[in-house]
Design an enzyme around this catalytic site. Structure first.
Site, short mmCIF file in Angstrom:
data_model
loop_
_atom_site.label_atom_id
_atom_site.label_comp_id
_atom_site.label_asym_id
_atom_site.label_seq_id
_atom_site.Cartn_x
_atom_site.Cartn_y
_atom_site.Cartn_z
N TYR A 129 -11.92 -34.67 -24.95
CA TYR A 129 -10.49 -34.55 -25.27
C TYR A 129 -10.08 -33.11 -25.65
O TYR A 129 -8.90 -32.77 -25.61
CB TYR A 129 -10.09 -35.44 -26.46
CG TYR A 129 -10.20 -36.92 -26.25
CD1 TYR A 129 -10.39 -37.48 -24.99
CD2 TYR A 129 -10.09 -37.80 -27.34
CE1 TYR A 129 -10.50 -38.86 -24.83
CE2 TYR A 129 -10.20 -39.16 -27.18
CZ TYR A 129 -10.40 -39.69 -25.92
OH TYR A 129 -10.51 -41.05 -25.77
N GLN A 180 -15.14 -49.80 -27.54
CA GLN A 180 -13.76 -49.32 -27.49
C GLN A 180 -13.23 -49.57 -26.08
O GLN A 180 -13.76 -49.03 -25.11
CB GLN A 180 -13.71 -47.82 -27.83
CG GLN A 180 -12.29 -47.29 -27.87
CD GLN A 180 -12.18 -45.83 -28.26
OE1 GLN A 180 -11.46 -45.07 -27.65
NE2 GLN A 180 -12.90 -45.42 -29.30
N ASP A 210 -10.31 -41.13 -34.17
CA ASP A 210 -11.07 -41.21 -32.92
C ASP A 210 -10.82 -39.98 -32.06
O ASP A 210 -9.68 -39.60 -31.81
CB ASP A 210 -10.65 -42.46 -32.13
CG ASP A 210 -11.40 -42.58 -30.81
OD1 ASP A 210 -12.60 -42.92 -30.85
OD2 ASP A 210 -10.81 -42.31 -29.75
N PRO A 227 -3.17 -48.69 -27.48
CA PRO A 227 -2.58 -49.91 -28.05
C PRO A 227 -1.08 -49.99 -27.86
O PRO A 227 -0.49 -51.06 -28.03
CB PRO A 227 -2.94 -49.81 -29.55
CG PRO A 227 -3.05 -48.34 -29.79
CD PRO A 227 -3.63 -47.76 -28.54
N TRP A 269 -6.45 -38.37 -28.06
CA TRP A 269 -6.45 -37.90 -26.66
C TRP A 269 -5.08 -37.30 -26.34
O TRP A 269 -4.06 -37.87 -26.71
CB TRP A 269 -6.74 -39.09 -25.73
CG TRP A 269 -6.72 -38.75 -24.28
CD1 TRP A 269 -7.19 -37.63 -23.69
CD2 TRP A 269 -6.17 -39.56 -23.23
NE1 TRP A 269 -6.98 -37.68 -22.33
CE2 TRP A 269 -6.36 -38.85 -22.02
CE3 TRP A 269 -5.54 -40.81 -23.19
CZ2 TRP A 269 -5.94 -39.36 -20.77
CZ3 TRP A 269 -5.13 -41.32 -21.96
CH2 TRP A 269 -5.33 -40.59 -20.77
N LYS A 314 -2.23 -43.09 -30.57
CA LYS A 314 -2.14 -41.63 -30.65
C LYS A 314 -0.69 -41.28 -30.98
O LYS A 314 0.25 -41.81 -30.38
CB LYS A 314 -2.54 -41.01 -29.30
CG LYS A 314 -2.23 -39.53 -29.18
CD LYS A 314 -0.99 -39.30 -28.33
CE LYS A 314 -0.66 -37.85 -28.11
NZ LYS A 314 0.54 -37.70 -27.27
N GLY A 353 0.17 -49.15 -24.94
CA GLY A 353 0.28 -49.13 -23.48
C GLY A 353 0.43 -47.72 -22.94
O GLY A 353 1.05 -47.51 -21.90
P1 NAP Z 1 -1.11 -45.05 -26.97
O1 NAP Z 1 -1.62 -44.81 -28.32
O2 NAP Z 1 -1.01 -46.44 -26.48
O3 NAP Z 1 0.31 -44.36 -26.79
C1 NAP Z 1 0.54 -43.04 -27.14
C2 NAP Z 1 2.03 -42.76 -26.96
O4 NAP Z 1 2.78 -43.55 -27.89
C3 NAP Z 1 2.37 -41.32 -27.21
O5 NAP Z 1 3.28 -40.93 -26.22
C4 NAP Z 1 3.03 -41.33 -28.58
O6 NAP Z 1 4.06 -40.37 -28.68
C5 NAP Z 1 3.66 -42.69 -28.60
N1 NAP Z 1 3.80 -43.18 -29.97
C6 NAP Z 1 2.84 -43.34 -30.92
N2 NAP Z 1 3.38 -43.81 -32.06
C7 NAP Z 1 4.70 -43.93 -31.82
C8 NAP Z 1 5.79 -44.34 -32.61
N3 NAP Z 1 5.61 -44.75 -33.87
N4 NAP Z 1 7.05 -44.34 -32.06
C9 NAP Z 1 7.23 -43.94 -30.78
N5 NAP Z 1 6.23 -43.52 -29.97
C10 NAP Z 1 4.98 -43.52 -30.49
O7 NAP Z 1 -1.94 -44.26 -25.86
P2 NAP Z 1 -3.30 -43.47 -25.72
O8 NAP Z 1 -3.19 -42.10 -26.24
O9 NAP Z 1 -3.69 -43.69 -24.31
O10 NAP Z 1 -4.36 -44.28 -26.59
C11 NAP Z 1 -4.61 -44.01 -27.95
C12 NAP Z 1 -6.00 -43.45 -28.19
O11 NAP Z 1 -7.00 -44.28 -27.61
C13 NAP Z 1 -6.26 -42.09 -27.51
O12 NAP Z 1 -5.62 -41.04 -28.19
C14 NAP Z 1 -7.76 -42.04 -27.56
O13 NAP Z 1 -8.21 -41.70 -28.86
C15 NAP Z 1 -8.11 -43.48 -27.22
N6 NAP Z 1 -8.39 -43.67 -25.76
C16 NAP Z 1 -9.68 -43.92 -25.41
C17 NAP Z 1 -10.02 -44.09 -24.07
C18 NAP Z 1 -11.45 -44.37 -23.73
O14 NAP Z 1 -11.82 -44.33 -22.55
N7 NAP Z 1 -12.28 -44.65 -24.71
C19 NAP Z 1 -9.03 -44.03 -23.06
C20 NAP Z 1 -7.72 -43.80 -23.46
C21 NAP Z 1 -7.41 -43.63 -24.81
P3 NAP Z 1 3.89 -38.98 -29.47
O15 NAP Z 1 2.64 -38.33 -28.96
O16 NAP Z 1 5.15 -38.26 -29.09
O17 NAP Z 1 3.83 -39.27 -30.94
#
Ligand code: NAP
Length: 292
Positions: free
Chosen positions: A51, A158, A46, A188, A21, A236, A190
């Site tokens: 998206y 999910q 995913d 995951p 996403w 992500k 936040g």
């Molecule tokens: P997340 O994975 O909790 O956080 C993403 C953020 O963390 C991005 O800003 C990313 O930065 C950063 N990040 C990732 N790895 C890192 C690392 N090793 N060091 C530093 N920063 C890091 O948030 P999310 O995108 O909300 O959730 C993940 C996935 O869950 C989504 O992409 C989607 O596939 C799914 N999702 C599903 C729903 C649903 O309704 N089913 C809702 C929300 C999300 P960079 O981008 O700069 O790497």
């Protein structure tokens, strides 16, 4: 990398998957980032029709061994014909003959679940999808959806779950454990808050624990999730560096004491997330806003 069975399918997927996403349009660096994950043990991606990243995933997996592809149908497409059409469009954008896990993105009370599930089962019969999953469903909604299925079973839910959003532990996590479903933990990290020092006490504990294992705070936060049997996490990440760091969260095992310490420091985050509280309303609202 640790691999876990998806639901009761006997099919194993990497405990750390790739969320997509807000990854945006196709660029070489994003394709490289996804491929770096695939080359380093991640085999679960995913995405969702909403998206706008299915084509990016398609590009990244082109001419490679096909990973396990999970995508989602948006609630405004839950009518029978719309489910079929949405799936066919997703298949085209992904450039694959079959989606491995097709998920209902949010519950939609305005369309009978029987109608939606009947279309999902037709997709299974036609070989266009392999497994059916849901997202943002409460236990009673998963039960209802399962009852509407004739031959298949829902394999996963999910939901939002991280050290700072632990509401899933109240009902859906125990439910998934009892019924043999995988819980796919979204946001995951936040949605960034866990990497931005928004909660200094938690960051400090993640750092301290990480030092013991030679791991980063991000890796400890993700490892905490996948230390639970039926939980898969889908961070992500936009860069190769971040993807590789996230993949490295799945090759160490924390002691029970360290897990207990993380549980204690994050205890105040056990309340339900906003999404979990207003889930049904959000699904209607999002139909118009199209933000996920
Ligand atoms: P997340 O994975 O909790 O956080 C993403 C953020 O963390 C991005 O800003 C990313 O930065 C950063 N990040 C990732 N790895 C890192 C690392 N090793 N060091 C530093 N920063 C890091 O948030 P999310 O995108 O909300 O959730 C993940 C996935 O869950 C989504 O992409 C989607 O596939 C799914 N999702 C599903 C729903 C649903 O309704 N089913 C809702 C929300 C999300 P960079 O981008 O700069 O790497």
């Amino acid at each position: 990398m640790i691999y876990k069975e998806l639901g009761k399918t006997k099919e194993k997927v990497s405990a750390i998957g790739l969320g997509t996403w807000q990854l945006g349009e196709i660029t070489e660096s994003k394709v490289d980032a996804i491929r770096a994950g695939l080359d380093n043990g991640i085999d679960f991606i995913d995405t969702a029709e909403i998206y706008g990243t299915e084509d990016l995933v398609g590009e990244a997996i082109k001419n490679r061994k096909k990973p396990f592809i999970a995508t989602k149908v948006w609630p405004s497409n839950f009518k029978y014909d719309s489910v079929i059409k949405a799936c066919e469009s997703s298949l085209k954008r992904l450039g694959v003959p079959q989606i491995d896990l097709y998920q209902l993105h949010w519950p939609n009370k305005s369309i009978p679940i029987k109608e939606t599930m009947s279309a999902m089962e037709r997709l299974v019969e036609e070989g266009k999808i392999r497994y059916i999953g849901v997202s943002n469903f409460r236990p009673e909604e998963v039960d209802e959806a399962n009852k509407a299925l004739k031959k298949s079973e829902i394999v996963s839910d999910q939901v939002e779950y991280s050290l700072i959003v632990r509401g899933a532990e109240k009902k859906i996590l125990p439910y998934c454990k009892k019924k043999g479903l995988s819980l796919i933990a979204y946001s995951p990290l936040g949605h960034k808050k866990l990497v931005s020092n928004k909660h200094p006490e938690l960051t400090e504990t993640l750092k301290e624990i990480g030092e013991k294992y030679g791991r980063s705070p991000v890796q400890v936060a993700l490892n905490w999730l996948i230390s639970m049997d039926n939980v898969i996490a889908i961070p992500k990440a936009s860069s190769k560096e971040h993807v590789l760091e996230d993949a490295g969260a799945a090759d160490f095992v924390m002691t029970k004491g360290d897990i207990a310490k993380l549980n204690e420091v994050s205890a105040k985050f056990q309340s339900k997330s906003l999404y979990q509280m207003v889930g049904p309303l959000v699904s209607v609202y999002l139909k118009f806003k199209r933000i996920f």
